[in-house]
Design a protein around this motif. Structure first.
Motif, PDB file in Angstrom:
ATOM      1  N   TYR A   1      -2.930  31.448  33.288  1.00  0.00           N
ATOM      2  CA  TYR A   1      -4.089  31.591  32.405  1.00  0.00           C
ATOM      3  C   TYR A   1      -5.290  30.819  32.949  1.00  0.00           C
TER       4      TYR A   1
ATOM      5  N   CYS B   1      -8.761  32.644  34.181  1.00  0.00           N
ATOM      6  CA  CYS B   1      -9.960  32.365  33.387  1.00  0.00           C
ATOM      7  C   CYS B   1     -10.986  31.532  34.149  1.00  0.00           C
TER       8      CYS B   1
ATOM      9  N   LYS C   1     -11.583  36.570  31.419  1.00  0.00           N
ATOM     10  CA  LYS C   1     -11.449  36.501  29.965  1.00  0.00           C
ATOM     11  C   LYS C   1     -12.506  37.359  29.280  1.00  0.00           C
ATOM     12  N   ASP C   2     -12.046  38.127  28.285  1.00  0.00           N
ATOM     13  CA  ASP C   2     -12.897  39.029  27.510  1.00  0.00           C
ATOM     14  C   ASP C   2     -13.599  40.058  28.381  1.00  0.00           C
TER      15      ASP C   2
ATOM     16  N   TYR D   1      -3.510  40.178  24.381  1.00  0.00           N
ATOM     17  CA  TYR D   1      -3.304  39.103  23.407  1.00  0.00           C
ATOM     18  C   TYR D   1      -3.780  37.763  23.951  1.00  0.00           C
TER      19      TYR D   1
ATOM     20  N   TYR E   1      -5.896  37.306  26.975  1.00  0.00           N
ATOM     21  CA  TYR E   1      -7.197  37.257  27.633  1.00  0.00           C
ATOM     22  C   TYR E   1      -8.335  37.889  26.836  1.00  0.00           C
TER      23      TYR E   1
ATOM     24  N   THR F   1     -10.115  37.640  23.359  1.00  0.00           N
ATOM     25  CA  THR F   1     -10.235  36.913  22.094  1.00  0.00           C
ATOM     26  C   THR F   1     -11.421  37.397  21.265  1.00  0.00           C
ATOM     27  N   ARG F   2     -12.521  37.707  21.935  1.00  0.00           N
ATOM     28  CA  ARG F   2     -13.717  38.181  21.218  1.00  0.00           C
ATOM     29  C   ARG F   2     -14.024  39.652  21.504  1.00  0.00           C
TER      30      ARG F   2
ATOM     31  N   THR G   1     -13.033  42.656  21.128  1.00  0.00           N
ATOM     32  CA  THR G   1     -12.080  43.545  20.459  1.00  0.00           C
ATOM     33  C   THR G   1     -12.311  45.012  20.807  1.00  0.00           C
TER      34      THR G   1
ATOM     35  N   ASN H   1      -2.574  46.512  21.582  1.00  0.00           N
ATOM     36  CA  ASN H   1      -3.258  45.328  21.063  1.00  0.00           C
ATOM     37  C   ASN H   1      -3.779  45.563  19.654  1.00  0.00           C
TER      38      ASN H   1
ATOM     39  N   ARG I   1      -2.575  43.540  16.368  1.00  0.00           N
ATOM     40  CA  ARG I   1      -3.517  42.801  15.538  1.00  0.00           C
ATOM     41  C   ARG I   1      -3.424  43.251  14.063  1.00  0.00           C
TER      42      ARG I   1
END
Length: 300
Positions: free
Chosen positions: A130, A134, A140-141, A219, A221, A223-224, A226, A233, A237
């Motif tokens: 991770y 990142c 990430k995202d 799940y 990588y 987080t925001r 969507t 995923n 959720r």
């Protein structure tokens, strides 16, 4: 004597067909029960349990999934894009590396093979992985967060394809191509790859299904972002939201929200939405797979 042998072969074929029918039913019956349960009224499902003949039918679980504020269409599109891109890139990397490792004259072949096999036994763990993705690759995202972690070749696939190149592609054919003036890349593209259609189709299936069913990368990588959620995923959720309401039913308004959710049947509907594209597409892929086996043989 000949008649006796024919009778034995006929009995063996009948026995084999019966066994295959049994195994086919064992695989098919749970899928049928899953579909029926997703179309069963939630209260009837809770009251009577799972049944092939439900007391009351309902499509409310599917209505809830499609109208719960999450874009199922966008999630399906992201899953198809991820599966297509990931399968193409993963298959390309795996095939090229496996073909190179099948060459006995490759410098450092033993060391590279050891490094590939080593990854089958050990990995860096979730936390270092991770941190690297990142902090170093900054995935990430982003779309690469669900693409790259699964793209780095599976060592099992590499070794399996390498074994096929060694045993399934005759050296005489490759040598004939070299004599005719073909380069190494031309030999790979026009000779070795067509002869390796069965293993290429098999690895493509493995990689594609792996990407389609993957939910862990999203799940971890995503987080925001969507909007990058795949179908797995999104359903995961949604399931977490339902579980939160169930575990915190004392919170003001939670009981009201939980009462409108088909908490049991919606799980079955989610599973159906997740596997439906594979169930629909697989027969066509299987036909191509069987065709690849037929065309992949060396013709005299």
């Amino acid at each position: 004597m000949k008649t006796r042998k024919l009778n034995e072969e006929k009995r063996f074929q009948i026995f084999g067909n019966i066994v295959m029918w049994i195994f086919s039913l064992l695989a098919l019956i749970p899928l049928i029960l899953l579909l029926i349960s997703s179309l069963t009224d939630d209260s009837a499902l809770i009251r009577n349990g799972y049944s092939f003949f439900p007391e009351q039918w309902s499509v409310y679980a599917y209505e809830y999934i499609f109208t719960s504020g999450n874009s199922l269409t966008n999630a399906y599109m992201m899953s198809f894009i991820l599966t297509a891109v990931g399968t193409l890139l993963g298959l390309t990397i795996t095939t090229l590396l496996a073909y190179a490792l099948s060459k006995k004259f490759l410098p450092g072949r033993g060391i590279i093979t050891f490094l590939v096999v080593f990854t089958m036994l050990f990995n860096g763990g979730l936390v270092p992985t991770y941190m690297n993705y990142c902090n170093v690759f900054h995935v990430k995202d982003t779309f690469f967060g669900i693409l790259l972690p699964g793209l780095l070749m599976n060592a099992f696939n590499v070794m399996m394809m390498k074994s096929y190149f060694v045993s399934g592609v005759p050296d005489e054919i490759l040598e004939a191509a070299y004599i005719d003036g073909a380069t190494e890349f031309q030999t790979f593209l026009k000779i070795a790859l067509p002869l390796a259609k069965p293993i290429v189709a098999t690895i493509a299936l493995f990689i594609g299904i792996g990407y389609w069913n993957d939910w862990m990368n999203g799940y971890v990588y995503l987080t925001r972002a969507t909007n990058l959620f795949t179908i797995q995923n999104l359903l995961n959720r949604t399931m977490q939201s339902i579980q939160f309401l169930q575990q915190n039913s004392t919170i003001s308004g939670a009981n009201t929200g939980l009462a409108s959710i088909p908490a049991v049947s919606v799980r079955m509907a989610m599973a159906v939405c997740g596997i439906l594209p594979i169930v629909v597409i697989y027969p066509f892929i299987q036909n191509n797979f069987v065709k690849g086996i037929t065309l992949g043989g060396v013709k005299g």
